[in-house]
Design a protein around this motif. Structure first.
Motif, PDB file in Angstrom:
ATOM      1  N   THR A  27      45.801  46.447  37.955  1.00  0.00           N
ATOM      2  CA  THR A  27      46.803  47.289  38.252  1.00  0.00           C
ATOM      3  C   THR A  27      47.928  46.634  38.594  1.00  0.00           C
ATOM      4  O   THR A  27      48.152  46.000  39.680  1.00  0.00           O
ATOM      5  N   GLY A  28      48.861  46.501  37.776  1.00  0.00           N
ATOM      6  CA  GLY A  28      50.023  45.863  37.890  1.00  0.00           C
ATOM      7  C   GLY A  28      49.631  44.552  37.741  1.00  0.00           C
ATOM      8  O   GLY A  28      49.273  43.917  36.921  1.00  0.00           O
ATOM      9  N   SER A  29      50.847  43.685  39.012  1.00  0.00           N
ATOM     10  CA  SER A  29      50.038  42.204  38.983  1.00  0.00           C
ATOM     11  C   SER A  29      49.067  41.925  39.819  1.00  0.00           C
ATOM     12  O   SER A  29      48.762  40.611  40.008  1.00  0.00           O
ATOM     13  N   HIS A  30      48.569  43.093  40.292  1.00  0.00           N
ATOM     14  CA  HIS A  30      46.988  42.662  41.093  1.00  0.00           C
ATOM     15  C   HIS A  30      45.839  42.671  40.131  1.00  0.00           C
ATOM     16  O   HIS A  30      45.476  43.497  39.576  1.00  0.00           O
ATOM     17  N   ARG A  31      45.311  41.736  40.037  1.00  0.00           N
ATOM     18  CA  ARG A  31      43.979  41.162  39.165  1.00  0.00           C
ATOM     19  C   ARG A  31      43.012  40.966  39.876  1.00  0.00           C
ATOM     20  O   ARG A  31      42.779  40.187  40.875  1.00  0.00           O
ATOM     21  N   THR A  32      41.887  41.748  39.636  1.00  0.00           N
ATOM     22  CA  THR A  32      40.607  41.653  40.515  1.00  0.00           C
ATOM     23  C   THR A  32      39.638  40.889  39.495  1.00  0.00           C
ATOM     24  O   THR A  32      39.620  41.208  38.276  1.00  0.00           O
ATOM     25  N   LEU A  33      39.415  39.654  40.005  1.00  0.00           N
ATOM     26  CA  LEU A  33      38.524  38.726  39.276  1.00  0.00           C
ATOM     27  C   LEU A  33      37.157  38.752  39.861  1.00  0.00           C
ATOM     28  O   LEU A  33      36.826  38.939  41.084  1.00  0.00           O
ATOM     29  N   GLU A  34      36.175  38.471  38.885  1.00  0.00           N
ATOM     30  CA  GLU A  34      34.728  38.336  39.467  1.00  0.00           C
ATOM     31  C   GLU A  34      33.967  37.301  38.753  1.00  0.00           C
ATOM     32  O   GLU A  34      34.408  36.631  37.660  1.00  0.00           O
ATOM     33  N   ARG A  35      33.119  36.729  39.413  1.00  0.00           N
ATOM     34  CA  ARG A  35      32.255  35.479  38.842  1.00  0.00           C
ATOM     35  C   ARG A  35      30.944  35.645  39.658  1.00  0.00           C
ATOM     36  O   ARG A  35      30.861  36.164  40.862  1.00  0.00           O
ATOM     37  N   GLN A  36      30.116  35.434  39.016  1.00  0.00           N
ATOM     38  CA  GLN A  36      28.582  35.570  39.461  1.00  0.00           C
ATOM     39  C   GLN A  36      28.251  34.563  40.616  1.00  0.00           C
ATOM     40  O   GLN A  36      28.787  33.339  40.624  1.00  0.00           O
ATOM     41  N   GLY A  37      27.565  35.287  41.711  1.00  0.00           N
ATOM     42  CA  GLY A  37      27.523  34.581  43.032  1.00  0.00           C
ATOM     43  C   GLY A  37      28.511  34.384  44.026  1.00  0.00           C
ATOM     44  O   GLY A  37      28.359  33.858  44.888  1.00  0.00           O
ATOM     45  N   TRP A  38      29.738  35.013  43.742  1.00  0.00           N
ATOM     46  CA  TRP A  38      31.020  35.015  44.505  1.00  0.00           C
ATOM     47  C   TRP A  38      31.386  36.373  44.420  1.00  0.00           C
ATOM     48  O   TRP A  38      31.262  37.370  43.793  1.00  0.00           O
ATOM     49  N   PRO A  39      31.968  36.751  46.014  1.00  0.00           N
ATOM     50  CA  PRO A  39      32.620  38.138  46.067  1.00  0.00           C
ATOM     51  C   PRO A  39      34.003  38.210  44.937  1.00  0.00           C
ATOM     52  O   PRO A  39      34.450  37.295  44.810  1.00  0.00           O
ATOM     53  N   ASP A  40      34.238  39.351  44.645  1.00  0.00           N
ATOM     54  CA  ASP A  40      35.369  39.617  44.036  1.00  0.00           C
ATOM     55  C   ASP A  40      36.674  38.980  44.692  1.00  0.00           C
ATOM     56  O   ASP A  40      36.846  39.006  45.687  1.00  0.00           O
ATOM     57  N   TYR A  41      37.559  38.658  43.968  1.00  0.00           N
ATOM     58  CA  TYR A  41      38.719  38.089  44.442  1.00  0.00           C
ATOM     59  C   TYR A  41      40.204  38.767  43.972  1.00  0.00           C
ATOM     60  O   TYR A  41      40.097  39.040  42.607  1.00  0.00           O
ATOM     61  N   VAL A  42      41.115  39.153  44.545  1.00  0.00           N
ATOM     62  CA  VAL A  42      42.073  39.812  44.293  1.00  0.00           C
ATOM     63  C   VAL A  42      43.354  38.751  44.166  1.00  0.00           C
ATOM     64  O   VAL A  42      43.580  38.342  45.010  1.00  0.00           O
ATOM     65  N   PHE A  43      43.681  38.673  42.902  1.00  0.00           N
ATOM     66  CA  PHE A  43      44.786  37.603  42.419  1.00  0.00           C
ATOM     67  C   PHE A  43      46.057  38.321  42.378  1.00  0.00           C
ATOM     68  O   PHE A  43      46.246  38.957  41.267  1.00  0.00           O
ATOM     69  N   ALA A  44      46.984  38.418  43.436  1.00  0.00           N
ATOM     70  CA  ALA A  44      48.058  39.491  43.370  1.00  0.00           C
ATOM     71  C   ALA A  44      49.474  38.551  43.224  1.00  0.00           C
ATOM     72  O   ALA A  44      50.370  38.714  44.142  1.00  0.00           O
ATOM     73  N   PHE A  45      49.481  37.789  42.130  1.00  0.00           N
ATOM     74  CA  PHE A  45      50.758  37.089  42.075  1.00  0.00           C
ATOM     75  C   PHE A  45      51.338  37.316  40.578  1.00  0.00           C
ATOM     76  O   PHE A  45      50.398  37.436  39.692  1.00  0.00           O
ATOM     77  N   ARG A  46      52.514  37.270  40.550  1.00  0.00           N
ATOM     78  CA  ARG A  46      53.360  37.283  39.094  1.00  0.00           C
ATOM     79  C   ARG A  46      53.209  36.088  38.637  1.00  0.00           C
ATOM     80  O   ARG A  46      53.263  35.128  39.123  1.00  0.00           O
TER      81      ARG A  46
END
Length: 70
Positions: A27-46
């Motif tokens: 959503t815009g510059s907020h990317r929600t990333l996922e990886r097996q065995g890890w909680p989701d991470y929001v990468f919110a940088f341009r």
């Protein structure tokens, strides 16, 4: 020194993709990333934003990123 060089956000994002993170949604510059065995991470940088060593260390704690992954 922490071992983390200041770098652009797009380079960090490429490193995260390289170690197995995938884009779940964006959503815009907020990317929600996922990886097996890890909680989701929001990468919110341009893409062109400069990230310093302290922010990179914080991202690494949540994602498993290492300096040699960049």
């Amino acid at each position: 020194m922490s071992g983390w060089p200041a770098t652009k956000a797009v380079r960090v994002l490429r490193g995260l993709y390289r170690i197995g993170w995938t884009l779940k949604r964006q959503t815009g510059s907020h990317r929600t990333l996922e990886r097996q065995g890890w909680p989701d991470y929001v990468f919110a940088f341009r893409d062109g934003e400069e990230l310093g060593p302290r922010m990179l260390a914080r991202i690494a704690r949540h994602t498993g990123l290492r300096p040699d992954d960049l």
